[in-house]
Write a protein that holds these residues in place. Sequence first.
Motif, mmCIF file in Angstrom:
data_model
loop_
_atom_site.group_PDB
_atom_site.id
_atom_site.type_symbol
_atom_site.label_atom_id
_atom_site.label_comp_id
_atom_site.label_asym_id
_atom_site.label_seq_id
_atom_site.Cartn_x
_atom_site.Cartn_y
_atom_site.Cartn_z
ATOM 1 N N ALA A 10 11.194 -2.667 1.672
ATOM 2 C CA ALA A 10 10.689 -2.468 0.311
ATOM 3 C C ALA A 10 11.019 -3.684 -0.560
ATOM 4 C CB ALA A 10 11.293 -1.203 -0.283
ATOM 5 N N PHE A 11 12.247 -4.194 -0.425
ATOM 6 C CA PHE A 11 12.626 -5.387 -1.184
ATOM 7 C C PHE A 11 11.832 -6.610 -0.722
ATOM 8 C CE2 PHE A 11 15.245 -9.260 -0.991
ATOM 9 C CZ PHE A 11 15.310 -9.557 -2.351
ATOM 10 N N GLN A 12 11.688 -6.769 0.578
ATOM 11 C CA GLN A 12 10.971 -7.918 1.127
ATOM 12 C C GLN A 12 9.516 -7.937 0.658
ATOM 13 O OE1 GLN A 12 11.761 -6.818 5.119
ATOM 14 N NE2 GLN A 12 13.842 -7.653 5.139
ATOM 15 N N THR A 13 8.880 -6.781 0.674
ATOM 16 C CA THR A 13 7.486 -6.687 0.229
ATOM 17 C C THR A 13 7.357 -7.034 -1.252
ATOM 18 O OG1 THR A 13 7.088 -4.949 1.873
ATOM 19 C CG2 THR A 13 5.487 -5.160 0.083
ATOM 20 N N LYS A 14 8.266 -6.525 -2.042
ATOM 21 C CA LYS A 14 8.250 -6.792 -3.482
ATOM 22 C C LYS A 14 8.457 -8.280 -3.757
ATOM 23 C CE LYS A 14 10.169 -4.901 -7.781
ATOM 24 N NZ LYS A 14 11.153 -3.934 -8.348
ATOM 25 N N ALA A 15 9.371 -8.900 -3.037
ATOM 26 C CA ALA A 15 9.639 -10.322 -3.238
ATOM 27 C C ALA A 15 8.448 -11.178 -2.805
ATOM 28 C CB ALA A 15 10.886 -10.732 -2.453
ATOM 29 N N LEU A 16 7.809 -10.827 -1.683
ATOM 30 C CA LEU A 16 6.654 -11.580 -1.211
ATOM 31 C C LEU A 16 5.484 -11.451 -2.177
ATOM 32 C CD1 LEU A 16 5.218 -13.279 0.885
ATOM 33 C CD2 LEU A 16 4.859 -11.207 2.261
ATOM 34 N N ARG A 17 5.238 -10.264 -2.642
ATOM 35 C CA ARG A 17 4.147 -10.051 -3.597
ATOM 36 C C ARG A 17 4.396 -10.847 -4.889
ATOM 37 N NH1 ARG A 17 3.879 -4.872 -3.176
ATOM 38 N NH2 ARG A 17 1.970 -4.798 -1.922
ATOM 39 N N HIS A 18 5.648 -10.855 -5.330
ATOM 40 C CA HIS A 18 6.016 -11.592 -6.549
ATOM 41 C C HIS A 18 5.773 -13.089 -6.356
ATOM 42 C CE1 HIS A 18 7.974 -12.108 -10.390
ATOM 43 N NE2 HIS A 18 8.944 -12.852 -9.873
ATOM 44 N N ALA A 19 6.209 -13.632 -5.223
ATOM 45 C CA ALA A 19 6.095 -15.073 -4.983
ATOM 46 C C ALA A 19 4.644 -15.534 -4.918
ATOM 47 C CB ALA A 19 6.827 -15.439 -3.696
ATOM 48 N N VAL A 59 8.826 -3.665 11.053
ATOM 49 C CA VAL A 59 8.832 -3.133 9.700
ATOM 50 C C VAL A 59 9.243 -4.203 8.682
ATOM 51 C CG1 VAL A 59 11.230 -2.289 9.812
ATOM 52 C CG2 VAL A 59 9.594 -1.183 8.277
ATOM 53 N N GLU A 60 10.002 -5.205 9.122
ATOM 54 C CA GLU A 60 10.408 -6.297 8.238
ATOM 55 C C GLU A 60 9.498 -7.515 8.377
ATOM 56 O OE1 GLU A 60 14.963 -6.621 7.710
ATOM 57 O OE2 GLU A 60 14.676 -6.140 9.829
ATOM 58 N N ASN A 61 8.644 -7.502 9.350
ATOM 59 C CA ASN A 61 7.844 -8.681 9.669
ATOM 60 C C ASN A 61 6.349 -8.423 9.467
ATOM 61 O OD1 ASN A 61 10.238 -9.989 10.325
ATOM 62 N ND2 ASN A 61 10.137 -9.385 12.470
ATOM 63 N N GLU A 62 5.662 -8.013 10.529
ATOM 64 C CA GLU A 62 4.215 -7.824 10.445
ATOM 65 C C GLU A 62 3.814 -6.813 9.375
ATOM 66 O OE1 GLU A 62 4.963 -9.333 14.616
ATOM 67 O OE2 GLU A 62 5.884 -7.847 13.297
ATOM 68 N N LEU A 63 4.587 -5.745 9.257
ATOM 69 C CA LEU A 63 4.209 -4.702 8.307
ATOM 70 C C LEU A 63 4.418 -5.132 6.859
ATOM 71 C CD1 LEU A 63 5.403 -1.446 10.123
ATOM 72 C CD2 LEU A 63 3.150 -2.549 10.134
ATOM 73 N N VAL A 64 5.352 -6.023 6.617
ATOM 74 C CA VAL A 64 5.522 -6.579 5.268
ATOM 75 C C VAL A 64 4.333 -7.474 4.928
ATOM 76 C CG1 VAL A 64 6.900 -8.173 3.862
ATOM 77 C CG2 VAL A 64 8.031 -6.409 5.221
ATOM 78 N N VAL A 65 3.942 -8.322 5.865
ATOM 79 C CA VAL A 65 2.791 -9.203 5.652
ATOM 80 C C VAL A 65 1.523 -8.362 5.448
ATOM 81 C CG1 VAL A 65 1.337 -10.977 6.703
ATOM 82 C CG2 VAL A 65 3.823 -11.104 6.945
ATOM 83 N N LYS A 66 1.370 -7.334 6.270
ATOM 84 C CA LYS A 66 0.195 -6.475 6.154
ATOM 85 C C LYS A 66 0.119 -5.802 4.782
ATOM 86 C CE LYS A 66 -2.035 -2.514 8.436
ATOM 87 N NZ LYS A 66 -1.915 -1.529 9.552
ATOM 88 N N ALA A 67 1.286 -5.429 4.222
ATOM 89 C CA ALA A 67 1.309 -4.723 2.945
ATOM 90 C C ALA A 67 0.782 -5.564 1.798
ATOM 91 C CB ALA A 67 2.736 -4.251 2.647
ATOM 92 N N VAL A 68 0.899 -6.900 1.918
ATOM 93 C CA VAL A 68 0.467 -7.771 0.806
ATOM 94 C C VAL A 68 -0.799 -8.544 1.144
ATOM 95 C CG1 VAL A 68 2.876 -8.035 0.085
ATOM 96 C CG2 VAL A 68 1.832 -9.792 1.537
ATOM 97 N N LEU A 69 -1.318 -8.372 2.346
ATOM 98 C CA LEU A 69 -2.396 -9.246 2.812
ATOM 99 C C LEU A 69 -3.659 -9.131 1.945
ATOM 100 C CD1 LEU A 69 -2.980 -11.345 4.941
ATOM 101 C CD2 LEU A 69 -3.812 -9.533 6.448
ATOM 102 N N GLU A 70 -4.045 -7.945 1.576
ATOM 103 C CA GLU A 70 -5.256 -7.777 0.771
ATOM 104 C C GLU A 70 -5.099 -8.481 -0.580
ATOM 105 O OE1 GLU A 70 -8.067 -4.209 -1.130
ATOM 106 O OE2 GLU A 70 -6.492 -3.731 0.335
ATOM 107 N N GLU A 71 -3.961 -8.294 -1.209
ATOM 108 C CA GLU A 71 -3.720 -8.957 -2.491
ATOM 109 C C GLU A 71 -3.667 -10.475 -2.320
ATOM 110 O OE1 GLU A 71 -0.259 -9.067 -5.980
ATOM 111 O OE2 GLU A 71 -0.326 -7.410 -4.547
ATOM 112 N N ALA A 72 -3.088 -10.929 -1.199
ATOM 113 C CA ALA A 72 -3.031 -12.365 -0.934
ATOM 114 C C ALA A 72 -4.430 -12.950 -0.816
ATOM 115 C CB ALA A 72 -2.231 -12.628 0.341
#
Length: 489
Positions: A397-406, A425-438
Amino acid sequence: MWVGLAASDLLSLMRKKPVGILKRNARIAKSSKGGKPRRLTERAADFSKPDIKRGTPPAPPKPEPVLQEPRQYPFWTCQSEVDRQAAACLSKILASDANKRNGTTIKSLTLAPHIKAKKAVYAVTCQTLSYLPVIQQVLSKTTLLNVEQLRPAVAFVITYELLFGQAELQEYLQDVLNEAGVEHADELLSANIARDWPRTARVNLLKISVEEALAWLRSPPLSDQKLATLGSKATVDQLLPDVLLFPAGTDLHDHPLVNNGSLILQSKASCLPAHALAAQPGWQVLDACAAPGNKTTHVAALMGGKGSVLAFDRDPKRLTRLKANAAATGATNIVAQQADFLSLDLCSEELRDVRGVILDPSCSGSGTSHSRMDHLLPFKGQATAEQEAARLQSLAAFQTKALRHALNLPKLERLVYSTCSIHDVENELVVKAVLEEAHELGFQLVDPFPSWPRRGLPLLPGHHHLIRVDPEKDNTDGFFVAVFQRSSS
């Protein structure tokens, strides 16, 4: 079957010469009022001399009440300072492992500033942990662990010394081997205990070139000629041109090039993010979770000391360490600040020109279990399945929030997201969570190392651009790297 050896016989054995590995500590008790510990045996006052002021002998003071604390016995400890410090480290690391605390590592304890003979203490601690299953089997045939004056960690260390450094307990070891049906103690150990990786060091390009480093290593000054054999074994990594490889087990901690900051002790996997960023000289780069600063100083070096690296960490102690590392490496273009990255105003004057980001947030560290030497620990540093699942979800949850912020930095061109985790859960799934916004912000996943054989798990589009490092196959820490490139740049 051998008859169990009595504790008194063992203690006597350990005090005999040439063994000499045990000594008795001074007998200590604590004040009943909770004050500082005091010795039970103190020099008696001399009341035979007259009181000069009064001319008469003083009356003896009232005797202090006898302390009634049960089990106040002298403790046995190791005669050798190396064994004594190894036992202290062992006690802490076993307690941390049993309590599922990941902050304590073998290296952080045995290489701490107060450890005098670091190499020897490190070796005894690691060897004792390696043979701990065997040592515990041997001790189970004795009553040594029932001796209240002997702490378990001290017992483990002295038993290691007796089993593998002396001959007095060899018959008990042979008993254990016979029961297991093996010939050597090594056969009782897990296969991964003996396995080791090449030693790696990064050339600090701010102080020395790779060619100069190799020349020094292979033809050191006359005062360091004994290091020439070591230097002749150094090779350059095929993927990362500023990383040198040495044979497994090579000790570089006191090497002159390490002491002067020309070589940085850093794993190959940890060197991937800075190369993946490919920041150009003159860029402004942001390291979001920077301490202790190995990746920060690496980026600064690859930029040739030009431009600036803004390094943020919210922990003041870790930030102090980061500043010390920056100073030691000569990275004068690093600007270190204490701040929570998530609270930063990305459109501020300070950050509006950031073009590159290194985001290596807090993670489970599951890829570093080998370098942390968790395989030597009885519980392998593992929490329960429920505890681990909850921890991973919190980290993700923290990793996703930090990536989205950056990704929302206005002039960002390239971002590297990395972890030393092997969990999706810390790798591919974090990237996947922000990919559309990216994608909406104009970013695409790109491949930083086309020749690298291992790729991300097929859990999202573009997974073949993601980098995974397998600790078993790649002889370095497990790692994950994802690179976001803005399409217009």
